[in-house]
Design a protein around this motif. Structure first.
Motif, mmCIF file in Angstrom:
data_model
loop_
_atom_site.group_PDB
_atom_site.id
_atom_site.type_symbol
_atom_site.label_atom_id
_atom_site.label_comp_id
_atom_site.label_asym_id
_atom_site.label_seq_id
_atom_site.Cartn_x
_atom_site.Cartn_y
_atom_site.Cartn_z
ATOM 1 N N GLY A 368 0.121 -32.002 -33.959
ATOM 2 C CA GLY A 368 -0.896 -32.912 -34.731
ATOM 3 C C GLY A 368 -1.773 -31.319 -36.430
ATOM 4 O O GLY A 368 -2.121 -32.438 -37.154
ATOM 5 N N THR A 369 -1.812 -30.353 -35.637
ATOM 6 C CA THR A 369 -3.059 -29.612 -36.648
ATOM 7 C C THR A 369 -2.204 -29.341 -37.512
ATOM 8 O O THR A 369 -2.266 -29.009 -38.036
ATOM 9 C CB THR A 369 -3.218 -28.503 -35.587
ATOM 10 O OG1 THR A 369 -4.623 -29.251 -34.550
ATOM 11 C CG2 THR A 369 -4.388 -26.907 -36.801
ATOM 12 N N PHE A 370 -1.136 -28.805 -37.063
ATOM 13 C CA PHE A 370 0.621 -27.421 -38.306
ATOM 14 C C PHE A 370 0.962 -28.628 -38.605
ATOM 15 O O PHE A 370 1.629 -28.147 -39.525
ATOM 16 C CB PHE A 370 0.990 -26.703 -37.908
ATOM 17 C CG PHE A 370 0.269 -25.390 -37.244
ATOM 18 C CD1 PHE A 370 -0.170 -25.168 -38.703
ATOM 19 C CD2 PHE A 370 -1.107 -25.283 -35.666
ATOM 20 C CE1 PHE A 370 -1.308 -23.817 -38.204
ATOM 21 C CE2 PHE A 370 -1.489 -24.597 -35.762
ATOM 22 C CZ PHE A 370 -2.000 -23.390 -36.787
ATOM 23 N N SER A 371 1.413 -29.781 -38.374
ATOM 24 C CA SER A 371 2.589 -30.657 -38.952
ATOM 25 C C SER A 371 2.073 -31.206 -40.045
ATOM 26 O O SER A 371 3.086 -30.902 -40.847
ATOM 27 C CB SER A 371 2.957 -31.766 -38.042
ATOM 28 O OG SER A 371 1.309 -32.931 -37.939
ATOM 29 N N PRO A 372 0.685 -30.976 -40.650
ATOM 30 C CA PRO A 372 -0.091 -31.177 -42.646
ATOM 31 C C PRO A 372 1.179 -30.056 -42.976
ATOM 32 O O PRO A 372 1.515 -29.910 -44.383
ATOM 33 C CB PRO A 372 -0.897 -31.570 -42.361
ATOM 34 C CG PRO A 372 -1.329 -32.239 -41.202
ATOM 35 C CD PRO A 372 0.010 -31.280 -40.223
ATOM 36 N N VAL A 373 0.797 -28.926 -42.383
ATOM 37 C CA VAL A 373 1.048 -27.837 -42.766
ATOM 38 C C VAL A 373 2.633 -27.329 -43.097
ATOM 39 O O VAL A 373 3.168 -26.974 -44.299
ATOM 40 C CB VAL A 373 0.126 -26.785 -42.456
ATOM 41 C CG1 VAL A 373 1.239 -25.553 -42.744
ATOM 42 C CG2 VAL A 373 -1.227 -26.759 -42.006
#
Length: 655
Positions: A368-373
């Motif tokens: 959840g934290t890194f999927s946007p990146v």
């Protein structure tokens, strides 16, 4: 002059870190006691010089030495003394100096308190710690120097971010860093054990106190950060799944798994490879958190605005540290002894299942934290991942994990029987069942989730004390002696698990019964809310030491005596920024939360919240942290495994 002294101290610390990273590793390889002793002395001296550098920067802040560029950017003569001192770690450069200081102090602690360690293992631990120190001291000196001078020096400085001028933020970063950096010791123990090819119960006994020493302050730091966000940001929430919040949660989750797996390795010699892997991954996630707040890839109230080049440097440190350690693990892990066998229904089996859930939770938060990146890097699209994602993914994994928490300590080692386990848990099961039934009858079908949360809280709290009951019942013939001789580690376990139950109670209450209202009010107007009558008595201007405030005072009438709440909208002239100070009436059954916002033609915007049981979230978090400290105070953990007195080893051929 303090800046020059601090700069010189950092350079000396870097040179000592280089010595620490070479001498003990060579000494352990050659079994040369002199070189290994050099490594211990280098670690102690490095800690002293980094402490001197930190003291020099703190002195510059306290005395408002604006010829130091960092002080000029983050301090002001009107700031209260406590916040001028806290500004020492209120910037990227200052916080990195604090990071390096804690790393050096932990290294010095291994050198000073490691008298019970095998000398070669201690040497390798210090050598790996020295390598990590070299990387971060080089990063600090060459890319983030906190001692740069300004010429000419400005007459006045720029104020520290007003959001950071709060008592909670004085303690929050140091506590987090004690946790983040503390896991470096477990990492170094893991790498050192892989170098030696020896992971056993003695190794686990040595490493577990250091894991506790990191886990307890990290727990307190996360709890304090949540409380700060609640009362300082004026948004009425306690957790937003902000990427930087997640950056602290991920190493906490894996650190919790590491703490439990190390216990199995110590007691039964099982889960050796898995424990070593957890130690590596936990510190790697701590480094990832450091990268998140300094790389510029995200925007957050918690993040430092730093250019991407520095983020690339940290990313390189992560790649080298994690990559090299995982490569060593891949090479050595197949030769690590598997350990004692155990049945699925056993203490070992319970911890294994506990670890699987904690790892799955960590993976969920990481995704959840890194999927946007990752998505933005792949196709340039910008997405956001917020609470709905975590409600659908995190909660379903957390519920069975909480149910397992009580089972673990009540299981026997190696094997157990279902009938006996149920008998031991009859009281927690009975209490939880009664709470579930009563809450379901009161709340109806729509309240089943709430009833389940309340039952889970009762299960955790009563179940944690059932551990004491089982122990004391076994020694009931000499009950007073049994109570008096209960190890502190057992008390720590009980407190930590009971604190988790309190936290669950708070989350259940505020999630199920929270209410809010937003309205415009003028002085003298009244509103009914959450069984109370609130009157906006006045709007007045107030003057602080370095801010101006518009203060709203509300009189609250309802159950019990009348009282007033004050909420302020503060303006900091030097920083040209505003903050909101909420008015909060704290109670064990719930908080009344008032936030006075912007003015409009209809009056002033007032936001009201009622947060039932929310205070138990923070009580539970701090009780968990205290439980960790109580366990750490157990002498059996602090002394480690006994070894024979050291003798100076003569140089020998390579191992």
């Amino acid at each position: 002059m303090s800046a020059e002294v601090g700069q010189f101290a950092l350079i000396l610390a870097l040179l000592l870190a280089l010595v620490q990273s070479v001498a003990p590793l060579v000494g352990a390889w050659r079994r040369d006691g002199v070189l290994m002793a050099v490594g211990r002395q280098a670690a102690l001296l490095q800690g002293g010089f980094v402490l001197l550098a930190f003291g020099c920067l703190a002195y510059a802040y306290v005395t408002c030495d604006f010829s130091t560029a960092l002080v000029a950017r983050h301090s002001h003569t009107t700031q209260p003394l406590a916040y001028r001192f806290a500004a020492t770690w209120g910037s990227h450069e200052g916080s990195m100096l604090l990071w390096v200081l804690i790393l050096a102090v932990y290294g010095a602690g291994v050198a000073f308190f490691g008298g019970t360690l095998r000398e070669t293992l201690q040497a390798r631990v210090l050598g790996v710690q020295g390598l990590v120190g070299v990387a971060f001291l080089a990063f600090l000196i060459f890319t983030s120097n906190p001692f740069l001078r300004l010429d000419p020096a400005p007459i006045e400085g720029t104020e520290l971010n007003p959001l950071l001028q709060d008592p909670g933020l004085v303690l929050h970063p140091p506590l987090l860093y004690l946790g983040y950096v503390g896991f470096s010791v477990a990492f170094c123990f893991a790498v050192a054990a892989l170098m030696e090819g020896r992971v056993d119960a003695a190794w686990a006994r040595w490493v577990r106190p250091w894991v506790l020493a990191a886990w307890a302050p990290l727990t307190a730091g996360i709890t304090l950060g949540s409380a700060w966000a609640y009362y300082e940001l004026g948004w009425g929430g306690w957790w937003f799944w902000d990427p930087v919040e997640n950056a602290s949660l991920m190493p906490w989750l894996l650190g919790t798994a590491l703490l439990h797996s190390a216990l199995v390795l110590e007691r039964r010699g099982a889960l050796a490879s898995w424990t070593v892997l957890l130690a590596i991954l936990t510190f790697s996630l701590s480094l990832v958190g450091t990268f998140l707040v300094r790389s510029g890839i995200l925007t957050s109230v918690h993040a430092f605005a730093v250019d991407p080049e520095r983020g690339v440097f940290i990313l390189g440190i992560i790649a080298l540290t994690t990559g090299a350690s995982l490569a060593l693990y891949a090479w050595r892990a197949p030769s690590i002894r598997a350990g004692a066998l155990f049945q699925p229904l056993s203490r070992e089996g319970g911890v294994t299942l506990n670890n699987l859930f904690l790892t799955a939770l960590t993976a969920t938060v990481f995704l959840g934290t890194f999927s946007p990146v990752f998505i933005e890097m792949l196709n340039g699209d910008k997405i956001s991942v917020g609470p709905p994602y975590y409600n659908r993914t995190f909660a379903p994994l957390a519920v069975p994990l909480l149910a397992l928490v009580v089972f673990g300590p009540m299981l026997n080692w190696k094997r157990d029987e279902v009938r006996k386990v149920v008998q031991r848990l009859r009281i927690p099961l009975g209490v939880a069942g009664i709470v579930l039934l009563a809450a379901a009858l009161f709340g109806g079908l729509k309240g089943l989730a709430t009833a389940g949360g309340l039952a889970m809280s009762a299960w955790l709290i009563v179940g944690s004390f059932a551990v004491l009951g089982r122990r004391w019942w076994a020694g009931r013939a000499y009950l007073a002696r049994s109570v008096a001789t209960t190890p502190r580690s057992v008390w720590g376990l009980v407190l930590s698990h009971a604190g988790l139950g309190m936290l669950t109670l708070g989350i259940t209450g505020v999630t199920s019964w929270e209410s809010d209202k937003v309205l415009n009010m003028r002085p003298g107007e009244t509103v009914e809310f959450a069984g109370r009558v609130l009157t906006l008595q006045s709007l007045e201007m107030a003057q602080g030491p370095n801010y101006e405030a518009r203060r709203g005072i509300l009189i609250v009438r309802g159950p019990g005596p009348d009282y007033s709440l004050r909420s302020e909208r503060r303006f900091y002239p030097s920083a040209q920024s505003q903050t909101t100070e909420a008015g909060i009436r704290v109670g064990f059954l719930g908080n009344l939360y008032v936030s006075v916002g912007e003015e409009s033609e209809q009056g002033v915007i007032v936001r009201l919240w009622h947060h039932p049981l929310i205070v138990w979230i923070w009580i539970g978090g701090f009780v968990m942290s205290i439980g960790g400290l109580v366990s750490l105070s157990d002498r059996r953990l602090r002394v480690g495994a006994a070894v024979k007195a050291r003798t100076i080893l003569q140089p020998a051929a390579a191992e």
